[in-house]
Design a protein around this motif. Structure first.
Motif, PDB file in Angstrom:
ATOM      1  N   UNK A 185       0.833  -1.203   0.000  1.00 45.91           N
ATOM      2  CA  UNK A 185       0.000   0.000   0.000  1.00 45.91           C
ATOM      3  C   UNK A 185       0.871   1.259   0.000  1.00 45.91           C
ATOM      4  N   UNK A 186       0.858   2.056  -1.064  1.00 47.92           N
ATOM      5  CA  UNK A 186       1.696   3.270  -1.113  1.00 47.92           C
ATOM      6  C   UNK A 186       1.355   4.281  -0.027  1.00 47.92           C
ATOM      7  N   UNK A 187       0.085   4.309   0.408  1.00 46.23           N
ATOM      8  CA  UNK A 187      -0.305   5.261   1.447  1.00 46.23           C
ATOM      9  C   UNK A 187       0.324   4.897   2.789  1.00 46.23           C
ATOM     10  N   UNK A 188       0.409   3.589   3.051  1.00 40.36           N
ATOM     11  CA  UNK A 188       1.063   3.139   4.281  1.00 40.36           C
ATOM     12  C   UNK A 188       2.559   3.468   4.240  1.00 40.36           C
ATOM     13  N   UNK A 189       3.182   3.296   3.082  1.00 36.78           N
ATOM     14  CA  UNK A 189       4.609   3.607   2.982  1.00 36.78           C
ATOM     15  C   UNK A 189       4.848   5.101   3.220  1.00 36.78           C
ATOM     16  N   UNK A 190       3.982   5.945   2.678  1.00 31.40           N
ATOM     17  CA  UNK A 190       4.118   7.387   2.903  1.00 31.40           C
ATOM     18  C   UNK A 190       4.025   7.716   4.383  1.00 31.40           C
ATOM     19  N   UNK A 191       3.169   7.013   5.094  1.00 32.84           N
ATOM     20  CA  UNK A 191       3.031   7.231   6.536  1.00 32.84           C
ATOM     21  C   UNK A 191       4.278   6.785   7.288  1.00 32.84           C
ATOM     22  N   UNK A 192       4.866   5.666   6.871  1.00 31.74           N
ATOM     23  CA  UNK A 192       6.082   5.190   7.533  1.00 31.74           C
ATOM     24  C   UNK A 192       7.270   6.092   7.218  1.00 31.74           C
ATOM     25  N   UNK A 193       7.320   6.640   6.019  1.00 30.00           N
ATOM     26  CA  UNK A 193       8.353   7.627   5.691  1.00 30.00           C
ATOM     27  C   UNK A 193       8.218   8.851   6.586  1.00 30.00           C
ATOM     28  N   UNK A 194       6.992   9.230   6.874  1.00 27.94           N
ATOM     29  CA  UNK A 194       6.744  10.373   7.761  1.00 27.94           C
ATOM     30  C   UNK A 194       7.228  10.076   9.174  1.00 27.94           C
ATOM     31  N   UNK A 195       7.108   8.824   9.610  1.00 25.72           N
ATOM     32  CA  UNK A 195       7.663   8.417  10.914  1.00 25.72           C
ATOM     33  C   UNK A 195       9.167   8.668  10.950  1.00 25.72           C
ATOM     34  N   UNK A 196       9.862   8.225   9.898  1.00 19.38           N
ATOM     35  CA  UNK A 196      11.315   8.399   9.847  1.00 19.38           C
ATOM     36  C   UNK A 196      11.670   9.884   9.860  1.00 19.38           C
TER      37      UNK A 196
END
Length: 424
Positions: free
Chosen positions: A163-174
């Protein structure tokens, strides 16, 4: 290319020549004001204005001094905790804190809370830097891993996070985690190398570290190379096209979140030569959404479109009712450039020798805004598996990217053919 050179060689100060000076209308004891804002003054006048004397604090009212000093120290340790990694600074702080604590019981409790808070921050910083060191030490070239242990790399980013939306959220965590550890001192230390009052004297016997700021720039570079690696690695054209479309969706969601740093890193990775030259692959991609994102981050007119979007995100953050709406993660390299040009383009002192306070007000304004953004808590649920992949998976070096690109779509001219031969 996404790589960023050292700060001292990163910019040309000729690009910023804005005149911040205004004529001073009011003066008081050698300090000049405009609309009640301090514009300039000599250091001597400023010191005389700030140092306590018999008019400020009579000798028989020493109790009035303690809360003021305690307030100053508390704000100092909370805002600039990294200053106290210096042993001499910490020793002086403990000495002064002990003197204040020897007074009333209230002061003792406040001093204890202040010192405990500072120690916690410094301990957390040390742990974070240890983690960064471990991550850096395990960074390897994916091509080397593929050649020596091909069975060890069976995954790509889509198999880890479809899911690209989940990856964007995890990038925001970093992003938010790494932003949180950048101290405001590091902006100053990145540029200030000499004492402005003595051209031959260094400000520090050993220049203070800007490790967390530099680690954040390194993260941007890693993400760019990771994107390029994931696109160049698949053997089949349709898989490469699918990977490009996946990252376009990730970038689009980063924009919606307000994560402009990850957005720019993704665009940078997709624009690297080994990726952009894959014409047959790009022919299979619907690029309309990518064109819109590139337009938003277009560097022309001093990144006008991006700056407009950033102001919109900042305004949204001010009136936000949820943590998600508060997220503002600026394109960090551009923020650093803005601060650098402001610092280099305006003199510390006016022609009359007075300190140019207006310049420092403007610097403080930019850094303070950044400080507000970096304190936002990430509202998304953490996924350790995805985060582990983003931070530790091997990526291709530049040469390995070109090699993979040429093997996917053969070289088209003599320059590419010669490079391919040298890489093989």
């Amino acid at each position: 290319m996404p790589q960023t050179p050292p700060f001292s060689a990163m910019f040309d100060s000729s690009g910023y020549n804005r005149n911040l000076y205004q004529s001073a209308e009011d003066s008081c004891g050698g300090l000049y004001y405009h609309d009640n804002n301090l514009l300039s003054g000599s250091l001597e006048a400023l010191i005389q204005h700030l140092v306590p004397n018999v008019d400020y604090y009579p000798d028989n009212q020493i109790r009035k001094i303690a809360p003021k000093i305690l307030q100053l120290l508390t704000e100092w340790t909370e805002t600039f905790p990294y200053d106290f990694r210096d042993e001499r600074m910490m020793r002086n702080l403990k000495d002064l804190a002990h003197r204040i604590a020897s007074g009333e019981e209230t002061y003792r409790k406040n001093v204890q809370q202040m010192m405990q808070g500072l120690i916690r921050k410094l301990a957390a910083l040390s742990q974070y830097e240890e983690v960064l060191a471990k991550i850096s030490s395990t960074s390897t070239d994916r091509l080397t891993v593929l050649k020596t242990k091909p069975q060890s790399i069976q995954r790509d980013i889509i198999t880890v996070c479809s899911d690209p939306y989940t990856l964007a959220q995890q990038l925001t965590h970093v992003e938010l985690e790494r932003l949180n550890y950048i101290g405001p001192e590091e902006f100053v230390q990145a540029f200030v190398q000499k004492d402005p009052l003595d051209n031959d004297k260094s400000c520090y016997s050993e220049r203070k570290k800007t490790r967390n700021l530099e680690a954040y720039v390194e993260w941007f570079n890693r993400l760019s190379y990771l994107v390029a690696t994931e696109i160049c690695m698949p053997v089949k054209k349709k898989h490469r096209a699918r990977m490009i479309e996946y990252f376009i969706d990730v970038a689009r969601e980063c924009f919606n979140i307000g994560n402009f740093n990850s957005l720019m890193a993704i665009i940078s990775g997709m624009n690297m030569s080994p990726v952009s030259r894959l014409k047959k692959t790009w022919a299979k991609v619907k690029t309309a959404k990518f064109d819109i994102l590139e337009h938003q981050m277009d560097p022309s007119s001093n990144f006008y479109n991006y700056r407009t979007a950033l102001r919109g995100a900042a305004q949204r953050s001010l009136t936000a009712h949820s943590s998600r709406e508060k997220i503002v993660i600026p394109f960090f390299s551009l923020l650093i450039k803005d601060i650098y040009f402001l610092n280099e383009g305006c003199a510390n002192r006016l022609p009359n020798g007075h300190v140019n306070f207006e310049k420092f007000w403007e610097l403080a304004k930019q850094v303070s805004e950044f400080m507000t953004w970096k304190q936002v808590e990430c509202p998304f649920e953490r996924d350790r598996k995805i985060l582990q992949y983003l931070l530790t998976v091997p990526v291709f070096s530049e040469d390995a990217l070109y090699l993979a690109s040429y093997e996917s779509e053969g070289p088209e001219n003599h320059i590419e053919k010669d490079r391919w031969k040298s890489l093989r």
